[in-house]
Design an enzyme around this catalytic site. Structure first.
Site, short mmCIF file in Angstrom:
data_model
loop_
_atom_site.label_atom_id
_atom_site.label_comp_id
_atom_site.label_asym_id
_atom_site.label_seq_id
_atom_site.Cartn_x
_atom_site.Cartn_y
_atom_site.Cartn_z
N ILE A 42 20.47 -24.22 4.97
CA ILE A 42 20.12 -25.64 4.93
C ILE A 42 21.33 -26.38 5.48
O ILE A 42 22.47 -26.09 5.10
CB ILE A 42 19.74 -26.09 3.50
N SER A 43 21.10 -27.27 6.42
CA SER A 43 22.22 -27.93 7.11
C SER A 43 23.03 -28.80 6.15
O SER A 43 22.57 -29.19 5.09
CB SER A 43 21.69 -28.84 8.23
#
Ligand code: SAH
Length: 213
Positions: free
Chosen positions: A59-60
């Site tokens: 997840i960024s």
């Protein structure tokens, strides 16, 4: 530290890293990141860090999500395509700003889990599909905005072709083990305008639908 303090700190970190657009900040204040991170790492949801998710993906970092969303200049009339659903967090942020969001990932499991979170949060204007996003989504095209969250060596031709005149695409380009750059492409009446925004680091855009579950 309690939840309210964590959230204040989260928003402060976003602002200090250049996320200044009020609509984007409001969207990020509204959508809780924790439900998109399963298990042990969920307690670190408010840190401005990328975190591991299923299928060996990430997840960024929230500030990167904010900067990319800001660069996309989304309006309330827009139909948006995201390539690289991952956890679904970026798509959920886009769903607060756009009319309609389509998001695709090559991992079935990520798509299934993202759908569950969208449903739990009552996000009804975002639809996730399993597909090789390099080919876009021909049935839903064209798009006002396209956001790619995995790095390609060059902007994929089918995505450029599915961008409306006046449309904007934001994507990381470059090799996965080297420096990548975030690029913004605008389709004008006459062709394509490119500008380079900042160095970034993303997982690579991989060919084909994954064979795992
Ligand atoms: N936007 C995500 C993070 C993306 S990580 C979030 O908010 O959590 C990048 C994702 O791109 C991974 O989940 C990976 O499976 C996906 N991906 C890589 N190549 C792809 C392709 N060709 N088509 C669709 N998805 C792809």
């Amino acid at each position: 530290m309690d939840d309210a303090e964590l959230k204040m700190q989260f928003l402060y970190a976003l602002r200090s890293r250049g996320v200044t657009n009020a609509a984007v900040l409001t969207a990020m204040e509204r959508v809780d990141r924790a439900p998109f991170i399963k298990g042990y790492f969920a307690e670190r949801a408010y840190e401005d860090m990328p975190l591991p998710i299923a299928c060996g993906q990430t997840i960024s970092q929230p500030s990167v999500v904010g900067l990319m969303t800001q660069a996309l200049e989304v309006t309330a009339r827009d139909t948006v395509l995201e390539v690289g659903t991952g956890s679904g967090y970026q798509a959920a942020i886009l769903s607060q700003l756009a009319r309609r969001v389509y998001t695709v990932d090559r991992h079935r499991r990520l798509v299934r889990e993202a759908r569950e979170v969208f449903e739990a949060l009552g996000l009804t204007n975002v639809t996730a599909f399993t597909a090789d996003g390099s080919f876009g989504l021909p049935d839903q095209a064209p798009f006002d905005r396209i956001l790619v969250t995995a790095a390609a060596e060059d902007p994929p031709g089918p995505l450029l072709a599915q961008l409306k005149v006046g449309g904007i695409m934001v994507l990381p380009v470059g090799q996965s083990d080297a420096v990548q750059h975030l690029i913004r492409v605008r389709r004008t009446e006459d062709g394509l305008d490119y500008d380079e925004l900042r160095p970034v680091r993303f997982v690579p855009l991989v060919e084909g639908v994954a064979r795992d579950a």
